[in-house]
Enzyme design. Structure first.
Site, PDB file in Angstrom:
ATOM      1  N   CYS A   1      96.794 -21.065  80.256  1.00 46.22           N
ATOM      2  CA  CYS A   1      96.932 -20.787  78.832  1.00 46.22           C
ATOM      3  C   CYS A   1      96.015 -19.669  78.342  1.00 46.22           C
ATOM      4  O   CYS A   1      96.112 -19.252  77.185  1.00 46.22           O
ATOM      5  CB  CYS A   1      96.682 -22.057  78.028  1.00 46.22           C
ATOM      6  SG  CYS A   1      97.727 -23.432  78.576  1.00 46.22           S
TER       7      CYS A   1
ATOM      8  N   HIS B   1      91.805 -22.631  69.932  1.00 45.31           N
ATOM      9  CA  HIS B   1      92.801 -23.016  70.928  1.00 45.31           C
ATOM     10  C   HIS B   1      93.603 -24.195  70.382  1.00 45.31           C
ATOM     11  O   HIS B   1      94.827 -24.190  70.475  1.00 45.31           O
ATOM     12  CB  HIS B   1      92.112 -23.365  72.247  1.00 45.31           C
ATOM     13  CG  HIS B   1      93.050 -23.563  73.377  1.00 45.31           C
ATOM     14  ND1 HIS B   1      93.946 -22.591  73.785  1.00 45.31           N
ATOM     15  CD2 HIS B   1      93.265 -24.635  74.209  1.00 45.31           C
ATOM     16  CE1 HIS B   1      94.650 -23.042  74.811  1.00 45.31           C
ATOM     17  NE2 HIS B   1      94.259 -24.282  75.078  1.00 45.31           N
TER      18      HIS B   1
ATOM     19  N   GLU C   1      86.337 -28.500  71.506  1.00 46.72           N
ATOM     20  CA  GLU C   1      86.278 -27.184  70.864  1.00 46.72           C
ATOM     21  C   GLU C   1      85.537 -27.262  69.534  1.00 46.72           C
ATOM     22  O   GLU C   1      84.752 -26.374  69.194  1.00 46.72           O
ATOM     23  CB  GLU C   1      87.683 -26.623  70.661  1.00 46.72           C
ATOM     24  CG  GLU C   1      87.676 -25.178  70.160  1.00 46.72           C
ATOM     25  CD  GLU C   1      89.035 -24.538  70.156  1.00 46.72           C
ATOM     26  OE1 GLU C   1      89.111 -23.298  69.985  1.00 46.72           O
ATOM     27  OE2 GLU C   1      90.059 -25.255  70.303  1.00 46.72           O
TER      28      GLU C   1
ATOM     29  N   LYS D   1      98.818 -23.109  66.402  1.00 47.89           N
ATOM     30  CA  LYS D   1      99.702 -23.891  67.270  1.00 47.89           C
ATOM     31  C   LYS D   1     100.322 -25.061  66.518  1.00 47.89           C
ATOM     32  O   LYS D   1     101.325 -25.620  66.979  1.00 47.89           O
ATOM     33  CB  LYS D   1      98.928 -24.407  68.489  1.00 47.89           C
ATOM     34  CG  LYS D   1      98.566 -23.336  69.510  1.00 47.89           C
ATOM     35  CD  LYS D   1      97.905 -23.955  70.733  1.00 47.89           C
ATOM     36  CE  LYS D   1      97.530 -22.919  71.779  1.00 47.89           C
ATOM     37  NZ  LYS D   1      96.371 -22.093  71.361  1.00 47.89           N
TER      38      LYS D   1
ATOM     39  N   HIS E   1     102.601 -24.636  71.443  1.00 45.57           N
ATOM     40  CA  HIS E   1     101.721 -24.055  72.468  1.00 45.57           C
ATOM     41  C   HIS E   1     102.554 -23.152  73.372  1.00 45.57           C
ATOM     42  O   HIS E   1     103.370 -23.623  74.163  1.00 45.57           O
ATOM     43  CB  HIS E   1     101.057 -25.167  73.270  1.00 45.57           C
ATOM     44  CG  HIS E   1      99.954 -24.686  74.163  1.00 45.57           C
ATOM     45  ND1 HIS E   1      99.665 -23.353  74.357  1.00 45.57           N
ATOM     46  CD2 HIS E   1      99.062 -25.374  74.940  1.00 45.57           C
ATOM     47  CE1 HIS E   1      98.661 -23.231  75.188  1.00 45.57           C
ATOM     48  NE2 HIS E   1      98.275 -24.452  75.559  1.00 45.57           N
TER      49      HIS E   1
ATOM     50  N   PHE F   1      94.191 -24.477  81.776  1.00 47.82           N
ATOM     51  CA  PHE F   1      94.008 -25.436  82.865  1.00 47.82           C
ATOM     52  C   PHE F   1      93.199 -24.768  83.969  1.00 47.82           C
ATOM     53  O   PHE F   1      93.398 -23.597  84.292  1.00 47.82           O
ATOM     54  CB  PHE F   1      95.366 -25.861  83.430  1.00 47.82           C
ATOM     55  CG  PHE F   1      96.082 -26.914  82.617  1.00 47.82           C
ATOM     56  CD1 PHE F   1      95.533 -27.444  81.470  1.00 47.82           C
ATOM     57  CD2 PHE F   1      97.324 -27.380  83.019  1.00 47.82           C
ATOM     58  CE1 PHE F   1      96.198 -28.408  80.733  1.00 47.82           C
ATOM     59  CE2 PHE F   1      98.005 -28.347  82.296  1.00 47.82           C
ATOM     60  CZ  PHE F   1      97.444 -28.857  81.157  1.00 47.82           C
TER      61      PHE F   1
END
Length: 420
Positions: free
Chosen positions: A167, A307, A318, A339, A344, A407
């Protein structure tokens, strides 16, 4: 060696909120969701039956039907967004030095649509017909051909490749493009990301990981970052592209400048193959690295596009990281997760979100986080921080920071600011 300044002079987007930058931007400011039941395949057997698809996408008029048929959907999305960005930059393609223009595109997965189609056909026919595959199978599957197709279309002979870091892929692409220009390796770079993984294996794989929301009765409100009732992220597809340009090159031709790339950051969580570090260790490091690279203090940042995927571990870690890096200033700057509206976009997320940050800087307005229902019970999330829930907020945005975490613990962020 004196590093060159890098500015953004072109934008292009094909997203679940619209087929252009303007359509996407206006939908974001209006707080619209791109989530709806999946139409690209029959998802009735899946726990997650909805996603943020690009609606009414027909690349034939832009790319040409013959060329579009040679491309996977992710390549088509990349090409359409790149064409928009190049046109928006108003580069004179007849006079510009194409040896000094390159392309770096971030792709997290690649041609999953084609892979599924080819393997399904093989499984049904190989006993009768033998191993028959399309000659375009490999060019449509590999993740590097989006960059290749763009360079071929325009004859750009500069650096050309793809970055893959889940991502964070397209933020890594932007960082590489930025560094190539500021080191003097190119004058102009087309960069960003594309992804099209709303397929049987894509949705099936992420469902098996328990990563996706299963709020099938209410897709539009399923992506709810920083809400205690969230139950996973909403898959999305699309592309976001930027034209980066050396500042003097842009100034000499009178280019419109959206923003300047001020600095970039990179780090690794070194913790888990899918989960963020629970204390936000990597997120702290990457934001600090970007601020140092930009020569900025935390108080110089007015907006963070987080994110913010709508997963419990990710959201909480986060938020903790922002509190550690920005301290009391976290109550004054604006924080939002777009998002909640786009879903996403996986490898394309960083391209779309960097583009959004450029528009926030250019227009002095911050898009919201929608679908906030209730705060987390976790005491480490301080809801006095300005998460910009509900509605867009007008304010001066001197600089904006975009976070992307992939990831494998891949963390990347970039800071854009108003040009001096």
């Amino acid at each position: 060696m004196e590093l060159k300044r890098v500015v953004v002079t072109g934008l292009g987007a094909v997203t679940p909120l619209g087929g252009t930058v303007e359509q996407t931007w206006q939908a974001l400011l209006a707080g619209k969701s791109g989530a709806a039941p999946i139409t690209l395949f029959d998802a009735s057997q899946f726990k997650a039956q909805f996603a943020c698809e690009v609606k009414d996408f027909n690349p034939d008029d832009i790319i040409g039907r013959k060329e579009a048929r040679k491309m996977d959907r992710y390549e088509q999305l990349a090409m359409v967004a790149a064409i928009q960005a190049v046109e928006d930059s108003r580069l004179d393609l007849d006079t510009v030095d194409k040896n000094r223009i390159g392309v770096v595109i971030g792709v997290g997965i690649g041609g999953l649509t084609t892979f599924e189609q080819e393997m399904t056909t093989w499984a049904k026919t190989h006993e009768q017909l033998g191993p028959k595959f399309s000659p375009f199978f490999i060019p449509k599957v590999v993740p590097d051909l989006a960059a290749g197709y763009i360079s071929i279309r325009y004859g750009f002979h500069g650096p050309n490749y793809t970055t893959a870091s889940a991502c964070a892929s397209s933020t890594n692409a932007i960082i590489d493009a930025f560094n190539l220009i500021r080191l003097g390796k190119a004058n102009v770079m087309v960069t960003g990301g594309a992804e099209a993984a709303i397929t049987v294996p894509g949705v099936g794989g992420f469902t098996a990981m328990h990563a996706l929301s299963t709020r099938n009765d209410d897709p539009e409100h399923a992506s709810r970052p920083f809400s205690a009732s969230r139950d996973g992220f909403v898959m999305a597809e699309g592309a976001g592209m930027l034209v980066l340009e050396e500042y003097e090159h842009a100034k000499q031709r009178g280019a419109h400048i959206y923003a300047e790339i001020a600095g970039v950051g990179l780090s690794a969580d070194a913790h888990h193959i899918t989960a963020s570090h629970p204390e936000g260790l990597g997120a702290v490091l990457v934001m600090q690295d970007a601020l140092q690279d930009a020569g900025m203090q935390p108080t110089d940042i007015d907006y963070i596009n987080v994110h913010g995927t709508s997963t419990t571990v990710g959201d909480i870690s986060e938020a903790k990281a922002i509190g550690k890096v920005f301290g009391p200033h976290a109550y004054d700057l604006n924080i939002s997760s777009t998002k909640s509206m786009t879903g996403h976009l996986l490898g394309a997320a960083g391209g779309v979100e960097a583009l959004i940050c450029c528009l926030a800087v250019a227009h002095d307005i911050v898009p919201p986080t929608i679908n906030h229902v209730e705060g987390d019970e976790d005491p480490d999330i301080d809801y006095r921080m300005n998460f910009t829930f509900g509605k867009a907020q007008q304010r001066t945005v001197r600089a904006a920071l975009s976070n992307t975490f992939g990831f494998g613990g891949h963390n990347a962020c970039c800071i854009v600011k108003k040009p001096d």
